[in-house]
Write an enzyme that holds these catalytic residues in place. Structure first.
Site, mmCIF file in Angstrom:
data_model
loop_
_atom_site.group_PDB
_atom_site.id
_atom_site.type_symbol
_atom_site.label_atom_id
_atom_site.label_comp_id
_atom_site.label_asym_id
_atom_site.label_seq_id
_atom_site.Cartn_x
_atom_site.Cartn_y
_atom_site.Cartn_z
ATOM 1 N N GLU A 45 3.162 -8.079 -12.759
ATOM 2 C CA GLU A 45 4.502 -8.544 -13.113
ATOM 3 C C GLU A 45 4.434 -9.363 -14.405
ATOM 4 O O GLU A 45 3.356 -9.766 -14.838
ATOM 5 C CB GLU A 45 5.062 -9.394 -11.963
ATOM 6 C CG GLU A 45 5.181 -8.654 -10.633
ATOM 7 C CD GLU A 45 6.307 -7.615 -10.598
ATOM 8 O OE1 GLU A 45 6.933 -7.351 -11.631
ATOM 9 O OE2 GLU A 45 6.543 -7.051 -9.498
ATOM 10 N N HIS A 104 6.785 -4.154 -15.910
ATOM 11 C CA HIS A 104 5.507 -4.221 -15.180
ATOM 12 C C HIS A 104 4.755 -2.893 -15.258
ATOM 13 O O HIS A 104 5.371 -1.828 -15.375
ATOM 14 C CB HIS A 104 5.691 -4.702 -13.727
ATOM 15 C CG HIS A 104 6.292 -3.720 -12.772
ATOM 16 N ND1 HIS A 104 7.245 -4.070 -11.842
ATOM 17 C CD2 HIS A 104 6.065 -2.398 -12.558
ATOM 18 C CE1 HIS A 104 7.561 -3.015 -11.112
ATOM 19 N NE2 HIS A 104 6.859 -1.984 -11.527
ATOM 20 N N ASN A 154 11.285 -4.265 -15.517
ATOM 21 C CA ASN A 154 10.926 -5.536 -16.160
ATOM 22 C C ASN A 154 9.640 -5.422 -16.976
ATOM 23 O O ASN A 154 9.061 -6.429 -17.387
ATOM 24 C CB ASN A 154 10.776 -6.642 -15.108
ATOM 25 C CG ASN A 154 9.658 -6.353 -14.115
ATOM 26 O OD1 ASN A 154 8.959 -5.347 -14.223
ATOM 27 N ND2 ASN A 154 9.487 -7.229 -13.141
ATOM 28 N N ASP A 205 -2.655 0.802 -7.331
ATOM 29 C CA ASP A 205 -2.243 -0.299 -6.455
ATOM 30 C C ASP A 205 -1.998 0.176 -5.020
ATOM 31 O O ASP A 205 -1.934 1.367 -4.746
ATOM 32 C CB ASP A 205 -0.978 -0.992 -7.002
ATOM 33 C CG ASP A 205 0.010 -0.022 -7.642
ATOM 34 O OD1 ASP A 205 0.011 1.167 -7.260
ATOM 35 O OD2 ASP A 205 0.783 -0.445 -8.514
HETATM 36 C C1 F6R Z 1 3.035 2.581 -8.958
HETATM 37 C C2 F6R Z 1 3.078 1.560 -9.982
HETATM 38 C C3 F6R Z 1 4.367 1.000 -10.493
HETATM 39 C C4 F6R Z 1 5.359 2.069 -10.922
HETATM 40 C C5 F6R Z 1 6.635 1.438 -11.466
HETATM 41 C C6 F6R Z 1 7.711 2.483 -11.756
HETATM 42 O O1 F6R Z 1 1.709 2.894 -8.614
HETATM 43 O O2 F6R Z 1 2.053 1.146 -10.373
HETATM 44 O O3 F6R Z 1 4.105 0.157 -11.580
HETATM 45 O O4 F6R Z 1 4.795 2.892 -11.889
HETATM 46 O O5 F6R Z 1 7.147 0.511 -10.551
HETATM 47 O O6 F6R Z 1 8.099 3.074 -10.562
HETATM 48 P P1 F6R Z 1 8.968 4.397 -10.526
HETATM 49 O O7 F6R Z 1 8.147 5.476 -11.144
HETATM 50 O O8 F6R Z 1 9.243 4.663 -9.083
HETATM 51 O O9 F6R Z 1 10.207 4.113 -11.317
#
Ligand code: F6R
Length: 246
Positions: free
Chosen positions: A148, A143, A141, A72
């Site tokens: 989401e 994701h 959550n 992303d």
């Molecule tokens: C990042 C991504 C997000 C993260 C998720 C957890 O490229 O795709 O889905 O993997 O938000 O983030 P952290 O690792 O910072 O807790």
């Protein structure tokens, strides 16, 4: 979840988790030097990337022929913006390896047509033969990437509006929440599911509820990470803090 083929590896610490995940990636690259990797940003993979860098320096594991696709990118941030995911990947991984930058793909957050950019990204993945090995983090959550809750399992790379929760969780990297972009381009649920192998890393107390939901909840679009139960070759590496929901 009797039909789930999801493998769970429990480790004590974040360091153990990082080592275990890095080992899978390093061995895969050594076995297939032109591997196509799916990469993530955020805090979770940082330790693993450091292990991959250390291994590259010590053992000369080469990434010269590796191709990578990131999950992303924020909409509105240029690749040289210090909070863009392109910048994150360059600083935390790419510049330390012998990877060729032209083989590293990240959705273009400045694209004037996010729809077109999404379709183009999917085409590029297909042109390389598809993602062999995907690393994932998980949001509190559930994701994955910026998919989401409610994201269709059939979704492909597209524009997503970020939830307030996700913007707040990511505000720690910005001066204030107002600076956190409201939209992102994200790989879809189906894009992720198409990877031949998926490794998810889950670390820390803030992920314990999500981990519990993943282990005990239903497979549902309301909890995106639950799609992993349907995948034939997915592994979750989880540390002690993330396993102990209160
Ligand atoms: C990042 C991504 C997000 C993260 C998720 C957890 O490229 O795709 O889905 O993997 O938000 O983030 P952290 O690792 O910072 O807790």
């Amino acid at each position: 979840m009797t039909n789930s083929a999801l493998k769970i590896i429990e480790v004590d610490t974040y360091q153990g988790l990082s080592l275990a995940a890095a080992k899978i990636f390093i061995e895969a690259v050594r076995k297939k030097p032109n591997l196509v990797l799916g990469l993530a940003t955020g805090s979770s993979p940082l330790g693993m990337y450091q292990e991959m860098i250390a291994d590259h320096k010590q053992n000369n594991t080469s990434y010269e022929h590796v191709r990578t696709f990131n999950l992303d990118e924020y909409v509105g941030l240029a690749a040289d913006h210090s909070q863009s995911y392109a910048y994150f990947m360059y600083e935390n991984l790419f510049k330390h390896l012998d990877i060729l930058l032209e083989n590293t793909y990240i959705p273009n957050g400045l694209s004037e047509s996010p729809d077109q950019e999404g379709a183009l990204y999917e085409e590029k993945i297909i042109a390389t033969g598809g993602i062999d090995l995907q690393i994932l983090g998980i949001g509190a959550n559930g994701h994955i990437a910026f998919n989401e809750p409610g994201s269709p399992f059939t979704s492909r790379t597209r524009l997503m509006e970020l939830t307030e929760d996700t913007r707040e969780a990511n505000a720690r990297f910005f001066n204030s929440i107002d600076e956190v972009p409201t939209h992102a381009l994200t790989s879809g649920m189906a894009t992720i599911f198409d990877a031949r192998e998926i490794v998810m890393i889950v670390s820390g107390k803030s992920k314990a509820e999500a981990m519990k939901q993943l282990l005990t909840g239903e497979i549902s679009e309301d909890f995106p990470a639950s799609i992993l139960h349907n995948h034939p070759n997915a592994t979750v590496i989880v540390d002690r803090d993330a396993l102990n929901a209160e």
